[in-house]
Motif scaffolding. Structure first.
Motif, mmCIF file in Angstrom:
data_model
loop_
_atom_site.group_PDB
_atom_site.id
_atom_site.type_symbol
_atom_site.label_atom_id
_atom_site.label_comp_id
_atom_site.label_asym_id
_atom_site.label_seq_id
_atom_site.Cartn_x
_atom_site.Cartn_y
_atom_site.Cartn_z
ATOM 1 N N GLU A 1 0.848 -1.199 0.000
ATOM 2 C CA GLU A 1 0.000 0.000 0.000
ATOM 3 C C GLU A 1 0.877 1.239 0.000
ATOM 4 O O GLU A 1 2.080 1.159 0.198
ATOM 5 N N GLU B 1 0.624 0.216 -10.533
ATOM 6 C CA GLU B 1 -0.253 1.304 -10.985
ATOM 7 C C GLU B 1 -0.818 2.082 -9.786
ATOM 8 O O GLU B 1 -0.905 3.306 -9.809
ATOM 9 N N ARG B 2 -1.152 1.356 -8.754
ATOM 10 C CA ARG B 2 -1.767 1.951 -7.559
ATOM 11 C C ARG B 2 -0.745 2.732 -6.736
ATOM 12 O O ARG B 2 -1.079 3.747 -6.124
ATOM 13 N N CYS B 3 0.494 2.271 -6.719
ATOM 14 C CA CYS B 3 1.496 2.848 -5.804
ATOM 15 C C CYS B 3 2.394 3.907 -6.432
ATOM 16 O O CYS B 3 2.869 4.805 -5.740
ATOM 17 N N GLU C 1 -1.888 -8.714 -11.610
ATOM 18 C CA GLU C 1 -2.011 -8.259 -10.212
ATOM 19 C C GLU C 1 -0.799 -7.418 -9.814
ATOM 20 O O GLU C 1 -0.929 -6.414 -9.114
ATOM 21 N N ALA D 1 -1.140 -4.093 -11.334
ATOM 22 C CA ALA D 1 -2.137 -3.290 -10.607
ATOM 23 C C ALA D 1 -1.535 -2.693 -9.346
ATOM 24 O O ALA D 1 -1.837 -1.545 -8.975
ATOM 25 N N VAL D 2 -0.665 -3.449 -8.678
ATOM 26 C CA VAL D 2 0.002 -2.926 -7.478
ATOM 27 C C VAL D 2 0.870 -1.719 -7.848
ATOM 28 O O VAL D 2 0.835 -0.677 -7.198
ATOM 29 N N GLU E 1 2.138 5.241 -1.444
ATOM 30 C CA GLU E 1 2.642 5.832 -2.680
ATOM 31 C C GLU E 1 4.152 5.846 -2.674
ATOM 32 O O GLU E 1 4.769 5.929 -1.612
ATOM 33 N N TYR F 1 -1.655 -1.302 -18.178
ATOM 34 C CA TYR F 1 -1.620 0.025 -17.564
ATOM 35 C C TYR F 1 -0.851 1.025 -18.422
ATOM 36 O O TYR F 1 -0.581 2.136 -17.989
#
Lengths: 430, 430
Positions: free
Chosen positions: A263, A291-293, A285, A288-289, A265, A340
């Motif tokens: 989790e 992309e999110r961070c 997956e 996605a991690v 940034e 992404y």
């Protein structure tokens, strides 16, 4: 040395080693027959006639074609020969591990010959293999934990015997001729940090941090803070103790958790030597991690063993050494990036550096084989020698590759103009 | 300037330009209604609300969201607005080309805003597009010849007006700040030659050689012999004349033929800016050509416009500028390499260098627009301005990427140890 001492984690692979009752009793083997010779010749032929010799239990040599043999493998009995014929990888690997096949010298060269033979002769065969290559693997979080435990929790004392002092268990970067393993591992960490263009004050997330060497190096030399994830408890405990000893607790946080739990940034996302254990069906997956961070102007680097074309993992490696592992092609790695629209900035192939790294590990391992046998047993020593020699050979002939991929989120123009900065002294704090 | 003069090769795309009868007769357009405003707003919304303004035929401005407009597009009449709504790419492109939409200033910035809007808002829409992305394209040898003729045989006199003196029509490499276009093109050629590690006496095959600049540069500066293929007759004729003038006829042979006809052996295989015209379904054929020609210790380089994720080519570019073209992802490029297990050694993304290159071409093109209008007509001038501005914008925001991929045949260990040699003075003959 203790022959046959039980493996502290159970037998690698969870099964039982094949019996080596016959290893010291060649006399019990029947006389070599025409069928045995045919079997040996056929096996060599199916493997592309490598320049090696099989020495049968009566001393007779059967050679592959194309010149004098570069190495000899002594096969103790007919049962072993049949096992190797039925299952070249697991049959040979287990027979070598239990002493039913001996390669007194030139083990790396023997394996190189076998891999080259397969590469040149096995085009059709390997195309068939590829159909099976991307099959689903067990890499759910709990399966991943078990797979990682199998290899990386063998014990810090074991790895400390033959890794460099920082316990870096990934491809080194031999930037200059004559560098030691320890120097080349530092050069690798600096190469990674330069590619990430780390700036003092930035925050880095590392997925799969091993014993924490890179995380601590980044914090100490580049002034960043790091959150580093790993599901190997023994590695995390070692890394935390190191961070404490080096006064880095406020700047490096080691987290015992799966990459899927990452989790927060970051300015840089880095993963060195974890992707091999992710499984291609999970690459989305991982993407996605990231992309999110990763912040919009951030930078990512993924460093992984790979291949030039899809192929299944070596069955013996899969069974005994690295369950759940898979070296991807660059195309397969695209499954992380393309959904992404990450922009691939730079790919470097360090295959020959991994050959050197594995060779250094093999030499260091051989030098402490007695101690390893005390900790485990000779089957374990032989299995690990084969794994390290096989890896050296695979990187030497190109069965395996090593990719470092640098990428950025789509749309950012804060990317380096050229790669000149990688080849000059990088800005450091010290 | 001659408005509406017939295009010497027929109208680009083989069709007819839409009429611009209304261009100078806004008075004939009906009053702006609520429906017109709704259309304009909806179009901006579907495009992710870029910070641009549409100026309707009565002078009324409709703006996208997120800040003051960076540029304004003047729409001459309702029919044009409806065309743009129905077909944003071809509708806008043709309307701009025929003067029915005018962008008096900041054309690049306007297009950047549109592309950024689409990138951020259009994730779902672009996933739909991707389903269509890899559709079969007409790139048989005869179709390829027609496609290439359409663009590259517009006339050497035309390209000479605004390319650099060596007529290099691919991404330059701005190695140092402040370099001119001509200098950056030389730097690109040297960068390519260093990546190929050319040695005096070696033989190079080039697929898609343009006007021959790279082939002649390699022969003159690196002492190699070159066979260079191209299916554009006008380019081949220019290249042969140049080779004659520079006394290179014995070292560079320009061959008017398709890449599929390439024969012989080479130490280096290079292709700069051809792959965009090959079509993904033909990549295996290109790989087979390389496999057949490249010596076991040789090196290859493919330089191509690309994408971070699969997407269909821009419909207007496909229709009016580059029929049959397609910028691939790295994953799609894998179809060249993986069937033959070529080892990818190095990938570099030069996207921002292509932004600079296109910007330089656009500036130079604008400076000779009057001459181009004399040769063709204003529709042609506007279409090419849009193409060059759109390319600048696409590389600026990351809709397009530029990949240089270096590779070697499987199994060779004659590969560079590091990439240091790319960033030092390279060995040259002069």
């Amino acid at each position: 040395m203790k022959e046959d001492k039980a493996h502290p984690l159970g037998v690698p692979g969870g099964g039982t080693w094949p019996s080596n009752d016959d290893a010291s009793s060649a006399s019990r083997s029947p006389t070599v027959t025409g069928l045995d010779r045919w079997l040996a010749r056929t096996m060599l032929s199916l493997n592309g006639n490598p320049r090696i010799a099989l020495v049968l239990w009566d001393g007779e040599e059967i050679s592959g074609g194309g010149g004098p043999p570069v190495a000899r493998a002594r096969v103790h009995d007919r049962r072993t020969l049949v096992q190797m014929m039925r299952s070249p990888s697991v049959g040979f690997g287990d027979a070598y591990s239990t002493g039913l096949v001996e390669v007194p010298e030139h083990l790396v060269e023997l394996l190189e010959e076998v891999y080259l033979g397969l590469m040149h002769a096995g085009a059709k065969w390997s195309r068939l293999q590829r159909l099976r290559a991307s099959r689903t693997r067990g890499n759910t979080p709990s399966e991943a934990r078990e797979n990682i435990h199998h290899h990386y929790d063998l014990g810090n004392d074991f790895y400390r015997l033959w890794l460099d002092e920082r316990m870096v268990y990934t491809c080194a970067y031999y930037e200059h001729p004559g560098q030691s393993l320890a120097e080349a591992q530092i050069a690798k960490m600096d190469h990674v940090c330069r590619k990430l263009e780390l700036q003092s004050g930035q925050h880095v997330i590392e997925a799969g941090c091993g014993w924490g060497a890179l995380a601590m190096h980044m914090a100490e030399r580049y002034g960043v803070t790091v959150e580093a994830y790993n599901i190997s408890r023994q590695q995390i405990e070692f890394a935390r103790a190191q961070a404490h000893a080096r006064g880095l607790e406020n700047r490096v946080r080691f987290i015992e958790d799966d990459y899927r739990s990452i989790e927060g940034e970051c300015d840089a996302f880095v993963s060195v030597g974890m992707l091999e254990h992710v499984g291609t069906e999970r690459y989305g997956e991982l993407g996605a991690v990231v992309e999110r961070c990763l912040r919009p102007d951030g930078r990512g680097l993924i460093h992984s063993i790979g291949r030039s074309a899809p192929a299944p993992n070596d069955p013996w490696i899969e069974k005994r050494i690295f369950p759940g592992s898979y070296p991807p092609t660059l195309t397969e790695m695209g499954r992380i990036f393309e959904p992404y629209e990450f922009s691939i900035l730079d790919v470097e192939n360090l295959r020959l550096h991994y050959r050197e790294t594995c060779r250094a590990w093999l030499d260091r391992f051989d030098a402490v084989a007695d101690k390893v046998a005390e900790m485990y047993d000779m089957n374990f020593v032989r299995a690990w020698r084969l794994y390290l020699a096989g890896s050296t050979a695979a990187f030497a002939v190109g069965t395996l590759q090593l990719y470092q991929v640098v990428f950025a989120p789509r749309g950012t123009n804060r990317v380096p103009w050229t790669r000149h900065h990688l080849y000059q002294d990088s800005p450091r704090l010290d």
